[in-house]
Design a protein around this motif. Sequence first.
Motif, PDB file in Angstrom:
ATOM      1  N   ARG A  52      79.357 104.143 -52.930  1.00  0.00           N
ATOM      2  CA  ARG A  52      79.037 104.791 -51.664  1.00  0.00           C
ATOM      3  C   ARG A  52      78.195 106.041 -51.889  1.00  0.00           C
ATOM      4  NH1 ARG A  52      83.739 104.835 -49.938  1.00  0.00           N
ATOM      5  NH2 ARG A  52      84.370 106.955 -50.420  1.00  0.00           N
ATOM      6  N   GLU A  53      78.526 106.824 -52.919  1.00  0.00           N
ATOM      7  CA  GLU A  53      77.750 108.010 -53.213  1.00  0.00           C
ATOM      8  C   GLU A  53      76.333 107.657 -53.663  1.00  0.00           C
ATOM      9  OE1 GLU A  53      78.423 111.348 -52.956  1.00  0.00           O
ATOM     10  OE2 GLU A  53      80.088 110.622 -51.740  1.00  0.00           O
ATOM     11  N   LEU A  54      76.210 106.621 -54.501  1.00  0.00           N
ATOM     12  CA  LEU A  54      74.881 106.200 -54.942  1.00  0.00           C
ATOM     13  C   LEU A  54      74.049 105.710 -53.772  1.00  0.00           C
ATOM     14  CD1 LEU A  54      75.753 104.317 -58.261  1.00  0.00           C
ATOM     15  CD2 LEU A  54      74.593 106.515 -58.042  1.00  0.00           C
ATOM     16  N   LEU A  55      74.686 104.976 -52.849  1.00  0.00           N
ATOM     17  CA  LEU A  55      73.962 104.491 -51.676  1.00  0.00           C
ATOM     18  C   LEU A  55      73.501 105.654 -50.804  1.00  0.00           C
ATOM     19  CD1 LEU A  55      73.028 102.076 -49.994  1.00  0.00           C
ATOM     20  CD2 LEU A  55      75.261 102.075 -48.867  1.00  0.00           C
ATOM     21  N   TRP A  56      74.366 106.645 -50.614  1.00  0.00           N
ATOM     22  CA  TRP A  56      73.994 107.784 -49.794  1.00  0.00           C
ATOM     23  C   TRP A  56      72.889 108.592 -50.449  1.00  0.00           C
ATOM     24  CZ3 TRP A  56      73.522 109.909 -45.376  1.00  0.00           C
ATOM     25  CH2 TRP A  56      73.340 111.281 -45.251  1.00  0.00           C
ATOM     26  N   HIS A  57      72.986 108.826 -51.763  1.00  0.00           N
ATOM     27  CA  HIS A  57      71.941 109.572 -52.455  1.00  0.00           C
ATOM     28  C   HIS A  57      70.616 108.818 -52.422  1.00  0.00           C
ATOM     29  CE1 HIS A  57      74.147 113.019 -53.911  1.00  0.00           C
ATOM     30  NE2 HIS A  57      75.127 112.243 -54.343  1.00  0.00           N
ATOM     31  N   GLY A  58      70.663 107.499 -52.541  1.00  0.00           N
ATOM     32  CA  GLY A  58      69.434 106.720 -52.434  1.00  0.00           C
ATOM     33  C   GLY A  58      68.811 106.825 -51.053  1.00  0.00           C
ATOM     34  N   PHE A  59      69.657 106.803 -50.020  1.00  0.00           N
ATOM     35  CA  PHE A  59      69.146 106.950 -48.661  1.00  0.00           C
ATOM     36  C   PHE A  59      68.575 108.348 -48.437  1.00  0.00           C
ATOM     37  CE2 PHE A  59      69.987 107.987 -44.135  1.00  0.00           C
ATOM     38  CZ  PHE A  59      69.116 107.078 -43.565  1.00  0.00           C
ATOM     39  N   ALA A  60      69.240 109.374 -49.006  1.00  0.00           N
ATOM     40  CA  ALA A  60      68.736 110.737 -48.865  1.00  0.00           C
ATOM     41  C   ALA A  60      67.393 110.904 -49.564  1.00  0.00           C
ATOM     42  CB  ALA A  60      69.768 111.732 -49.424  1.00  0.00           C
ATOM     43  N   GLU A  61      67.242 110.330 -50.744  1.00  0.00           N
ATOM     44  CA  GLU A  61      65.957 110.408 -51.443  1.00  0.00           C
ATOM     45  C   GLU A  61      64.865 109.673 -50.678  1.00  0.00           C
ATOM     46  OE1 GLU A  61      66.530 108.964 -55.348  1.00  0.00           O
ATOM     47  OE2 GLU A  61      67.723 110.685 -56.023  1.00  0.00           O
ATOM     48  N   PHE A  62      65.225 108.560 -50.023  1.00  0.00           N
ATOM     49  CA  PHE A  62      64.246 107.846 -49.216  1.00  0.00           C
ATOM     50  C   PHE A  62      63.789 108.697 -48.030  1.00  0.00           C
ATOM     51  CE2 PHE A  62      63.442 105.032 -45.545  1.00  0.00           C
ATOM     52  CZ  PHE A  62      62.289 104.395 -46.017  1.00  0.00           C
ATOM     53  N   LEU A  63      64.730 109.408 -47.400  1.00  0.00           N
ATOM     54  CA  LEU A  63      64.359 110.284 -46.296  1.00  0.00           C
ATOM     55  C   LEU A  63      63.489 111.444 -46.774  1.00  0.00           C
ATOM     56  CD1 LEU A  63      67.635 110.527 -44.169  1.00  0.00           C
ATOM     57  CD2 LEU A  63      65.586 109.172 -43.718  1.00  0.00           C
ATOM     58  N   ILE A  64      63.806 111.986 -47.955  1.00  0.00           N
ATOM     59  CA  ILE A  64      62.983 113.071 -48.505  1.00  0.00           C
ATOM     60  C   ILE A  64      61.565 112.584 -48.769  1.00  0.00           C
ATOM     61  CG2 ILE A  64      62.715 114.584 -50.505  1.00  0.00           C
ATOM     62  CD1 ILE A  64      65.742 114.760 -50.647  1.00  0.00           C
ATOM     63  N   PHE A  65      61.431 111.323 -49.176  1.00  0.00           N
ATOM     64  CA  PHE A  65      60.103 110.769 -49.392  1.00  0.00           C
ATOM     65  C   PHE A  65      59.394 110.442 -48.083  1.00  0.00           C
ATOM     66  CE2 PHE A  65      57.588 106.831 -49.684  1.00  0.00           C
ATOM     67  CZ  PHE A  65      56.562 107.269 -50.511  1.00  0.00           C
ATOM     68  N   LEU A  66      60.165 110.043 -47.046  1.00  0.00           N
ATOM     69  CA  LEU A  66      59.556 109.567 -45.801  1.00  0.00           C
ATOM     70  C   LEU A  66      59.200 110.696 -44.850  1.00  0.00           C
ATOM     71  CD1 LEU A  66      58.802 107.082 -44.090  1.00  0.00           C
ATOM     72  CD2 LEU A  66      61.134 107.098 -43.191  1.00  0.00           C
ATOM     73  N   LEU A  67      60.033 111.738 -44.769  1.00  0.00           N
ATOM     74  CA  LEU A  67      59.822 112.778 -43.769  1.00  0.00           C
ATOM     75  C   LEU A  67      58.467 113.484 -43.886  1.00  0.00           C
ATOM     76  CD1 LEU A  67      63.355 114.402 -43.432  1.00  0.00           C
ATOM     77  CD2 LEU A  67      62.179 112.901 -41.832  1.00  0.00           C
ATOM     78  N   PRO A  68      57.963 113.805 -45.091  1.00  0.00           N
ATOM     79  CA  PRO A  68      56.636 114.438 -45.135  1.00  0.00           C
ATOM     80  C   PRO A  68      55.513 113.540 -44.624  1.00  0.00           C
ATOM     81  CG  PRO A  68      57.814 114.831 -47.176  1.00  0.00           C
ATOM     82  CD  PRO A  68      58.596 113.809 -46.421  1.00  0.00           C
ATOM     83  N   LEU A  69      55.727 112.228 -44.584  1.00  0.00           N
ATOM     84  CA  LEU A  69      54.688 111.326 -44.104  1.00  0.00           C
ATOM     85  C   LEU A  69      54.666 111.209 -42.585  1.00  0.00           C
ATOM     86  CD1 LEU A  69      55.157 108.430 -46.698  1.00  0.00           C
ATOM     87  CD2 LEU A  69      53.624 110.393 -46.834  1.00  0.00           C
ATOM     88  N   ILE A  70      55.696 111.726 -41.916  1.00  0.00           N
ATOM     89  CA  ILE A  70      55.775 111.635 -40.461  1.00  0.00           C
ATOM     90  C   ILE A  70      55.156 112.890 -39.852  1.00  0.00           C
ATOM     91  CG2 ILE A  70      57.324 111.457 -38.480  1.00  0.00           C
ATOM     92  CD1 ILE A  70      59.291 110.012 -40.237  1.00  0.00           C
ATOM     93  N   ASN A  71      54.242 112.689 -38.910  1.00  0.00           N
ATOM     94  CA  ASN A  71      53.624 113.794 -38.197  1.00  0.00           C
ATOM     95  C   ASN A  71      54.567 114.213 -37.070  1.00  0.00           C
ATOM     96  OD1 ASN A  71      52.008 115.597 -36.825  1.00  0.00           O
ATOM     97  ND2 ASN A  71      50.155 114.365 -37.033  1.00  0.00           N
ATOM     98  N   THR A  72      55.396 115.208 -37.343  1.00  0.00           N
ATOM     99  CA  THR A  72      56.400 115.615 -36.364  1.00  0.00           C
ATOM    100  C   THR A  72      55.773 116.244 -35.131  1.00  0.00           C
ATOM    101  OG1 THR A  72      56.654 117.692 -37.584  1.00  0.00           O
ATOM    102  CG2 THR A  72      58.168 115.912 -38.133  1.00  0.00           C
ATOM    103  N   ARG A  73      54.686 116.980 -35.325  1.00  0.00           N
ATOM    104  CA  ARG A  73      54.038 117.606 -34.167  1.00  0.00           C
ATOM    105  C   ARG A  73      53.463 116.557 -33.227  1.00  0.00           C
ATOM    106  NH1 ARG A  73      53.316 123.063 -34.615  1.00  0.00           N
ATOM    107  NH2 ARG A  73      53.637 123.982 -36.685  1.00  0.00           N
ATOM    108  N   LYS A  74      52.803 115.561 -33.809  1.00  0.00           N
ATOM    109  CA  LYS A  74      52.232 114.495 -32.974  1.00  0.00           C
ATOM    110  C   LYS A  74      53.334 113.705 -32.290  1.00  0.00           C
ATOM    111  CE  LYS A  74      49.069 110.560 -33.177  1.00  0.00           C
ATOM    112  NZ  LYS A  74      48.213 109.726 -34.058  1.00  0.00           N
TER     113      LYS A  74
END
Length: 330
Positions: free
Chosen positions: A219-241
């Motif tokens: 469960r911890e590995l799954l959560w850490h993997g999901f958190a790393e995916f979000l860290i990689f994905l969030l900079p690619l999203i244009n939040t202002r737009k």
Amino acid sequence: MDLESEDNQKSKVGGSGSETGVDPLTPVLRISQLDALELDTALEQLVWTQFSQCFQNCRPGLLTPLEPELRALLQLLLWRFTLYSSSTTVGQSLLSLRYHNNLSSSPSYRLLSRRQKLSLALLTAGPRWLQERSHSLLLCLGLSSGGPVSEIGSGILQKGLRNCLTLISSIAQLASLVNFLVFLRKGHHPVLAERIVGARAVFSKPNVTRDITYQYMNRELLWHGFAEFLIFLLPLINTRKLKTTVCSILLGGESAGGDGGRDGQGVWKECGLCGEWPTMPHMVGCQHVFCYYCIKSYSIANTYITCPKCGEEAGQLEPAKMEVEMVGRL
């Protein structure tokens, strides 16, 4: 002779198995050995942080000239009260591990001899100190690339010694890499120093049960993997737009009417990005005004530029122009 006889007596006491019940034949997980090394490194860093905080009110940079020596001294101090006393480090004791004398021909458990403990401490702290002090030592010996070369013979000697030191360092790093690959294959000696002195990690207790279940770890590995995916994905999203699009969908007509009813001077009072008074005001084709550095950084971060306020397609960045009517006093 007295030291060797004392070490042999300690080995006999430790090898009886009545005190620890250690079985050297039980394999130790590779991840447990690596975790023990990480815990030891974290402990050393924690001790150094606490030690350096004692001098935080002193002159800045007071410990910098002697930092390698102080780190080595603290590491030897930890070695004295952990590995030297009980043949186990702090990280190993937390994971129910301890060192076994792999050079012994007996199949039962044997404690590390005093010579093995001392060699392990020197091979662990020594290379790190030499690596941090290599530049200073080369300067003292006149072997650095910027050192004075007065004669041709001395220059050749300096160059040869410098190349030898570089070769030795490269061989040591290559040996560490090969040792780690062998460790991944066979599961013994994650550090080259352990292989040299003949120290191998074994379980300190028979039939050790893990306090942390594999279900929790998964469960911890799954959560850490999901958190790393979000860290990689969030900079690619244009939040202002995205925010502008949502606002235009929910408050499209009302927002447009509000902007149209606002006078020109009201738009000039704040930047569309930071909300402050515009510094070096610029426009992108619509009626909104932005600070130059705000809209410039926004355009660099986004390839397709739209106005953050109204969502219109942005044109070329131009300085804002406003007609000012001068009224003279009578």
